[in-house]
Every structure is written in structure tokens, then in C-alpha cells.
Scaffold this motif. Structure first.
Motif, short mmCIF file in Angstrom:
data_model
loop_
_atom_site.label_atom_id
_atom_site.label_comp_id
_atom_site.label_asym_id
_atom_site.label_seq_id
_atom_site.Cartn_x
_atom_site.Cartn_y
_atom_site.Cartn_z
N PHE A 89 30.45 46.87 37.82
CA PHE A 89 31.42 45.16 38.20
C PHE A 89 32.63 46.73 38.62
O PHE A 89 32.92 47.22 38.07
CB PHE A 89 31.60 45.21 37.35
N THR A 90 33.67 46.26 39.77
CA THR A 90 34.78 46.61 39.42
C THR A 90 35.78 45.16 40.46
O THR A 90 34.86 44.48 41.34
CB THR A 90 35.25 47.54 40.61
N ALA A 91 36.54 44.90 40.13
CA ALA A 91 37.66 43.84 41.07
C ALA A 91 39.47 45.19 41.44
O ALA A 91 39.97 45.46 40.32
CB ALA A 91 38.29 43.17 39.81
N ALA A 92 39.42 44.38 42.57
CA ALA A 92 40.86 45.18 43.05
C ALA A 92 41.23 44.06 43.78
O ALA A 92 39.78 43.46 44.58
CB ALA A 92 40.84 46.41 43.01
N PRO A 93 42.23 43.94 44.83
CA PRO A 93 43.01 43.15 45.56
C PRO A 93 42.84 43.67 47.50
O PRO A 93 42.28 45.31 46.96
CB PRO A 93 44.56 43.31 45.31
N VAL A 94 42.51 43.03 47.81
CA VAL A 94 41.13 43.35 49.09
C VAL A 94 42.37 45.13 49.86
O VAL A 94 41.68 45.88 50.04
CB VAL A 94 41.35 42.19 50.23
N GLU A 95 43.81 44.27 49.71
CA GLU A 95 44.37 45.60 50.44
C GLU A 95 44.21 46.88 49.38
O GLU A 95 44.81 47.79 50.44
CB GLU A 95 45.50 44.94 50.57
N ASP A 143 28.78 31.92 45.86
CA ASP A 143 29.99 31.56 45.69
C ASP A 143 31.71 32.62 45.62
O ASP A 143 32.40 32.80 44.16
CB ASP A 143 30.14 30.43 44.75
N PRO A 144 31.29 33.04 46.77
CA PRO A 144 32.71 34.23 46.50
C PRO A 144 33.77 33.83 46.21
O PRO A 144 34.87 34.08 46.14
CB PRO A 144 31.81 35.01 48.11
N ARG A 145 33.67 32.54 46.21
CA ARG A 145 35.76 32.22 46.57
C ARG A 145 35.67 31.78 44.78
O ARG A 145 36.63 31.16 44.98
CB ARG A 145 35.87 30.42 47.00
N ARG A 146 35.25 32.16 43.52
CA ARG A 146 34.35 31.71 41.96
C ARG A 146 36.22 32.91 42.05
O ARG A 146 36.74 32.50 41.14
CB ARG A 146 33.62 32.14 41.56
N GLY A 147 36.48 33.69 42.80
CA GLY A 147 37.50 34.39 41.70
C GLY A 147 37.97 35.75 42.76
O GLY A 147 37.43 35.98 43.56
N ALA A 148 39.34 35.97 42.53
CA ALA A 148 40.64 36.88 43.28
C ALA A 148 40.09 38.76 43.16
O ALA A 148 39.40 38.34 42.07
CB ALA A 148 41.69 36.52 43.41
N GLY A 149 40.07 38.99 43.73
CA GLY A 149 39.40 41.00 43.17
C GLY A 149 38.19 41.04 43.47
O GLY A 149 38.08 42.29 42.88
N MET A 150 37.53 40.58 43.34
CA MET A 150 36.06 40.77 43.39
C MET A 150 35.03 40.49 45.20
O MET A 150 34.28 40.69 45.27
CB MET A 150 34.74 39.67 42.88
N VAL A 151 35.96 41.28 46.07
CA VAL A 151 35.40 41.52 47.67
C VAL A 151 34.50 42.30 47.21
O VAL A 151 33.34 41.99 47.84
CB VAL A 151 36.61 42.24 48.87
N ALA A 152 34.63 43.44 46.79
CA ALA A 152 33.15 44.56 46.78
C ALA A 152 32.02 44.08 46.19
O ALA A 152 30.86 43.85 46.62
CB ALA A 152 33.64 46.20 46.34
N TYR A 153 32.31 43.47 44.82
CA TYR A 153 31.38 43.34 43.74
C TYR A 153 30.67 41.86 44.78
O TYR A 153 29.24 42.27 44.59
CB TYR A 153 32.17 43.15 42.72
N ALA A 154 31.60 40.89 45.71
CA ALA A 154 30.57 39.67 45.61
C ALA A 154 30.34 40.06 46.89
O ALA A 154 29.19 40.12 46.86
CB ALA A 154 31.73 38.74 46.14
#
Length: 235
Positions: A89-95, A143-154
Motif C-alpha cells: 500500500f502507498t498513498a500520495a497526491p496524484v501530482e 470504488d476509487p472515489r473512497r479516498g484521496a491519494g490512492m490513485v496508484a493503489y486503487a
């Protein structure tokens, strides 16, 4: 057909992790023989089943290496089930997501699941075993709308979900059932430490997740295939 796992050989990737330990424990209680790949040269100190007589812990297995995955599966006799819990798992803003980080998520979650599914399917088809495959996607993958910062993980978990459904459709006439569970937040020590102010009573217990996974991997499951089972607890 028997409806128990007694004496059945099952691979559990990620079996030394928090969820993996719960799944291996449940399978052992149901009589299964568990084959657990370990990426490292020695057994992790926290894994409670290292010396269990029905656990085969195999070291130095890189699940992103096709040759090592095939070699690992080739030594499992009469493979009945393959459960794929390994991932990250990793999370970061898409930019701020680097190309390498995106590729790492796809490798860690989607590619390893594909390689293990492929090796398991090859083994089952060669042995004429109508076995069971269970993947782990995630709520964010459905449901990719569930959280911010999860583009790569989702994206990586959505790929696992899509592969699961596609494989189930392809294999439906060969008797191999392919399903996935989609947990939201699991109640693990790491999650409790990382989110100390969250209400952990709303999370999914490891025991509940293990029960669902063990059922999908068992002969008792004779009809479910291509199903993405939401394990959301009360979140």
C-alpha cells in the motif's frame, strides 16, 4: 465431493503477514496443508506456524519473478487452492506520484497476483484438479472515489478485480473457481498504530476476513466464481 479442506494443499502468499497468519490458522484448523512463500532467507520471528507439521514455509521466493513463482508452485503436490494475500500500500497526491512508485504498486499488487494465479492454474489443469483461487482486491479497487491519494493503489487493486472476473469466466467450463475479497480497513496492529484516533470497532476483524477467504477456497464453495466479495465491516 467432500466439503472439507482435510488434507488439501493450499498456497497462501503473504501468509506471514497479519491477515496471512489469520488465514493460515483458519486453514490449519480446517485440516489443510499450507504452503507459504517467504521473500526472505529466514522465517520471520512473528510467524507462529514455522514449525507446524502442516506448514511448508519456503524461503527466498520473489513473487515478482516468474521463474521463482513457477518453481515454488511446481513443488506443491496436488494443488487444491491458491490464496493471494501478498501486496502493498502507498498513498500520495496524484501530482506527486512518481512513475516508479506507480509501477511498484502495479508490480506488488497486480503482477504478483497474476503470476501466482497463472502458476496455480497451470498446476490445477495439469493435475485435472477443479480447485479454488482467491485473490485480494480492496474497497478502493471497487470504488476509487473512497479516498484521496490512492490513485496508484486503487489502480493496482482494480486490476486484481478485473483479472479475477476475467479468469473466472475463462475457467468456468474447467471447474476452477476464481473469486476475490475486497476488504476495507482491516483491524491490524499496524493500522491501529497508524490511525490511533479511528474507531477500530468499525473495521474488519482478521478472523472475519479469514473465515470468508477460507470458505471461498473450500470445496463447500461449489457455485461462487467471478465474485468480488465486499468485506467492509461497519465502515
Amino acid at each position: 465431493m467432500t466439503e472439507t479442506l482435510e488434507g488439501k494443499h493450499i498456497v497462501v502468499t503473504g501468509g506471514t503477514g497479519a491477515l496471512g497468519g489469520a488465514v493460515v490458522g483458519k486453514l490449519l484448523s480446517d485440516g489443510a496443508i499450507c504452503h507459504v512463500p517467504n521473500a526472505h532467507a529466514a522465517a520471520p520471528t512473528h510467524f507462529p506456524f514455522t514449525t507446524h507439521d502442516r506448514v511448508q514455509l519456503v524461503h527466498n521466493v520473489d513473487l515478482s519473478d516468474p521463474a521463482k513463482v513457477e518453481a515454488f508452485y511446481s513443488q506443491v503436490p496436488g494443488l487444491w487452492g491458491s490464496i493471494h494475500l501478498a501486496g502493498g500500500f502507498t498513498a500520495a497526491p496524484v501530482e506527486k506520484i512518481e512513475s516508479a512508485s506507480f509501477a511498484e504498486m502495479m508490480d506488488t499488487n497486480a503482477r504478483t497476483a497474476f503470476l501466482c494465479c497463472r502458476a496455480a492454474i497451470r498446476s490445477m489443469l495439469s493435475s485435472d484438479i477443479a480447485g479454488r483461487i482467491v485473490n485480494v482486491t480492496a474497497r478502493a479497487g471497487l470504488d476509487p472515489r473512497r479516498g484521496a491519494g490512492m490513485v496508484a493503489y486503487a489502480a493496482s487493486k482494480a486490476a486484481v478485480a478485473a483479472m479475477t472476473v476475467a479468469m473466472a469466466e475463462e475457467l468456468k467450463h474447467k471447474g476452477i473457481l476464481v473469486n476475490a475479497v475486497a476488504p476495507s480497513t482491516l483491524d491490524t496492529p499496524t493500522n491501529r498504530a497508524d490511525m490511533p484516533d479511528a474507531d477500530a470497532t468499525r473495521w474488519v476483524s482478521l478472523e472475519a476476513a479469514a473465515e470468508a477467504i477460507a470458505y471461498l477456497a473450500s470445496p463447500a464453495n461449489q457455485a461462487m466464481s467471478g465474485t468480488l466479495v465486499p468485506l467492509y465491516g461497519r465502515a
